[in-house]
Write a protein that holds these residues in place. Structure first.
Motif, PDB file in Angstrom:
ATOM      1  N   GLU A   1      -2.106 -10.180   1.608  1.00  0.00           N
ATOM      2  CA  GLU A   1      -2.846  -8.935   1.824  1.00  0.00           C
ATOM      3  C   GLU A   1      -2.124  -7.753   1.147  1.00  0.00           C
ATOM      4  OE1 GLU A   1      -5.424  -6.223   2.610  1.00  0.00           O
ATOM      5  OE2 GLU A   1      -5.826  -8.291   3.229  1.00  0.00           O
ATOM      6  N   PRO A   2      -2.778  -7.073   0.198  1.00  0.00           N
ATOM      7  CA  PRO A   2      -2.117  -5.982  -0.548  1.00  0.00           C
ATOM      8  C   PRO A   2      -1.587  -4.864   0.343  1.00  0.00           C
ATOM      9  CG  PRO A   2      -4.148  -6.635  -1.637  1.00  0.00           C
ATOM     10  CD  PRO A   2      -4.130  -7.345  -0.326  1.00  0.00           C
ATOM     11  N   SER A   3      -2.262  -4.617   1.471  1.00  0.00           N
ATOM     12  CA  SER A   3      -1.803  -3.552   2.363  1.00  0.00           C
ATOM     13  C   SER A   3      -0.781  -4.031   3.386  1.00  0.00           C
ATOM     14  CB  SER A   3      -2.999  -2.937   3.095  1.00  0.00           C
ATOM     15  OG  SER A   3      -3.661  -3.924   3.890  1.00  0.00           O
TER      16      SER A   3
ATOM     17  N   GLY B   1       2.811  -6.373   0.115  1.00  0.00           N
ATOM     18  CA  GLY B   1       2.478  -5.269  -0.782  1.00  0.00           C
ATOM     19  C   GLY B   1       3.652  -4.360  -1.060  1.00  0.00           C
ATOM     20  N   LYS B   2       4.693  -4.426  -0.201  1.00  0.00           N
ATOM     21  CA  LYS B   2       5.900  -3.628  -0.421  1.00  0.00           C
ATOM     22  C   LYS B   2       6.900  -4.341  -1.326  1.00  0.00           C
ATOM     23  CE  LYS B   2       5.324  -1.633   4.185  1.00  0.00           C
ATOM     24  NZ  LYS B   2       5.875  -1.514   5.545  1.00  0.00           N
TER      25      LYS B   2
ATOM     26  N   ASP C   1       3.617  -6.018  -6.508  1.00  0.00           N
ATOM     27  CA  ASP C   1       2.568  -5.075  -6.886  1.00  0.00           C
ATOM     28  C   ASP C   1       1.242  -5.488  -6.243  1.00  0.00           C
ATOM     29  OD1 ASP C   1       0.680  -3.466  -8.075  1.00  0.00           O
ATOM     30  OD2 ASP C   1       1.479  -3.658 -10.095  1.00  0.00           O
ATOM     31  N   PRO C   2       0.581  -4.583  -5.470  1.00  0.00           N
ATOM     32  CA  PRO C   2      -0.684  -4.924  -4.819  1.00  0.00           C
ATOM     33  C   PRO C   2      -1.750  -5.430  -5.786  1.00  0.00           C
ATOM     34  CG  PRO C   2       0.171  -2.874  -3.928  1.00  0.00           C
ATOM     35  CD  PRO C   2       1.060  -3.247  -5.082  1.00  0.00           C
TER      36      PRO C   2
ATOM     37  N   LEU D   1      -1.201  -9.081  -6.157  1.00  0.00           N
ATOM     38  CA  LEU D   1      -1.647  -9.794  -4.955  1.00  0.00           C
ATOM     39  C   LEU D   1      -3.165  -9.921  -4.927  1.00  0.00           C
ATOM     40  CD1 LEU D   1       0.679  -8.186  -2.239  1.00  0.00           C
ATOM     41  CD2 LEU D   1       0.906 -10.430  -3.301  1.00  0.00           C
ATOM     42  N   THR D   2      -3.851  -8.839  -5.296  1.00  0.00           N
ATOM     43  CA  THR D   2      -5.320  -8.876  -5.341  1.00  0.00           C
ATOM     44  C   THR D   2      -5.800  -9.926  -6.323  1.00  0.00           C
ATOM     45  OG1 THR D   2      -5.421  -6.527  -4.784  1.00  0.00           O
ATOM     46  CG2 THR D   2      -7.393  -7.509  -5.757  1.00  0.00           C
TER      47      THR D   2
END
Length: 441
Positions: free
Chosen positions: A54-56, A60-61, A64-65, A68-69
């Motif tokens: 999950e990018p959020s 995500g930390k 790079d989001p 991940l997406t």
């Protein structure tokens, strides 16, 4: 006393044999067992996509989001090929097992006829409403995903059973077979033998679909939903109906008849449909629609196996005084961790033991009610991931709820309380066995 037990066991055995031997229920049970790997795969992919990737979220930390997406597209493809077409998979699976159970020699033809029939009764058009506009448009040449995913599952079951039965009966009619001679491959001979039955079968369902639309402005999916799916779903997945069938299944098990005779054909089709709808909603970040699902039943109603017997094993280890019980508990504990509890059910035994049958039936009611109300008030997340039923306790609750640690804690608390539900019955059983032993000596 033995005669009474025998009468009771004969009665339950007769009912169970009729249910378990009913060919359509048996085919349904086997069909759902065959599709379970697809469900579990979809569950794990959803867990990875929307908990780990999950990018959020926490990843995500670290990554790079955007990456991940992009990686989530792999899981989305798997979800499309499992949950997105689960109705198609169910149709093929049920048809296959019904053909096998009827000893039909052309199983492949049955499966192909069922799949063809499924698409015959499915409308190839969808209503589309563009964002910002009040007017809807009909798009031809597309199948609504609601007819191929979990929402249409019961249509797949009906088609798989009825189309296969009709096809097998037509195929048995020698007058409808086309016999060809000569040096011809066996596959060609088989296909010609079932040519007319296939044509009749598909045309029958096409006419039914046409008349439904002409007379009632309904398609086959809408009719099945209105007449069968919604009424039965209200019964089997309501809290009372669900708990009643769970109790009945465990009561059967107490008389030596496996609870799967009840739960698999009567509960699983609806619980699996609820589970798939939950997984789809979770993947699309929508409100979760159901509490009672197949994984909910496995996580909170079969902890250590039917009857939540992991608690009984712990009670024997801590409070038990019978050496033979402790020996059985030692042998049963490792299988029990993976929710396999036949060793304790038949080893102590629980079957035909009036003292242990009582908590065996009521312990899952307590745990399921507790988990139900904890979910309904938001103390724990909904169950949104289909996990293997052999997943050990605590871990199973964590995974099934999408990584909610509170669910794992609740499951642990439930196990501890269930130990004390079993304990007085265990003590009564030990006292009675001591009295019987003294009488014999």
């Amino acid at each position: 006393m033995k005669k009474d037990k025998k009468r009771i066991s004969d009665y339950f055995g007769m009912v169970a044999v009729k249910l378990g031997g009913q060919i359509h229920l048996r085919s349904l049970r086997d069909g759902f067992a065959s599709i379970m790997p697809f469900m579990i795969l979809a569950g794990f992919v959803i867990f990875i996509n929307y908990v780990i990737l999950e990018p959020s979220g926490f990843m995500g930390k670290i990554i790079d989001p955007k990456i991940l997406t992009r990686l989530q597209e792999i899981g989305s493809s798997v979800s499309n090929g499992t949950l997105g077409i689960i109705t198609v998979i169910v149709t093929a699976s049920v048809s296959y097992h019904l053909s096998q159970n009827r000893n039909f020699d052309n199983v492949l033809a049955s499966v192909l006829v069922s799949l063809s029939t499924l698409f015959v009764v499915t409308p190839f058009m969808s209503t589309f409403k563009p964002e910002g506009l009040n007017e809807s448009f009909v798009v031809n040449g597309v199948i609504p995903v609601n007819y191929t995913n979990a929402t249409g599952m019961f249509v797949g079951i009906i088609v798989g059973l009825f189309a296969t039965d009709i096809f097998i009966k037509l195929s048995a009619n020698k007058k409808l077979q086309i016999n060809i001679a000569g040096d011809i491959p066996p596959a060609v001979i088989k296909s010609f033998n079932v040519l007319i039955p296939i044509m009749i079968n598909v045309i029958i369902f096409a006419i039914i679909s046409f008349l439904l639309n002409l007379l009632f402005k309904l398609d086959f999916n809408q009719l099945i939903s209105m007449l069968i799916t919604k009424p039965l779903s209200h019964v089997t997945t309501s809290l009372f109906g669900f708990l009643f069938l769970m109790c009945l299944g465990n009561l059967f098990f107490g008389f030596g008849i496996h609870q799967a005779v009840i739960s698999n054909p009567l509960l699983d089709p609806f619980l699996l449909q609820n589970m798939q709808e939950n997984m789809l909603a979770y993947a699309n970040h929508q409100p979760i629609p159901h509490i009672i699902t197949s994984a909910f039943k496995d996580v909170f109603g079969i902890t250590g196996g039917s009857g939540n017997t992991i608690a009984l094993l712990i009670a024997i280890f801590i409070f038990g005084r019978r050496k033979d019980y402790k020996d059985v508990a030692k042998m049963s504990f490792m299988p029990g961790l993976f929710n396999i509890n036949e060793p304790v059910i038949f080893g102590l035994p629980i079957v035909f033991n009036p003292f242990l049958i009582v908590p065996f039936v009521i312990a899952p009611v307590f745990s399921l009610l507790t988990a139900y109300f904890a979910t309904s008030v938001g103390l724990i997340n909904h169950v949104v991931v289909q996990i293997p039923w052999t997943t050990p306790p605590v871990i199973s609750a964590f995974l099934a709820t999408g990584g909610d640690w509170r669910a794992a804690v609740l499951q642990l608390v439930i196990i501890i309380i269930t130990i004390f539900i079993y304990l007085p019955f265990l003590k009564m059983d030990e006292r009675m066995s001591k009295i019987n032993k003294d009488d014999i000596s």
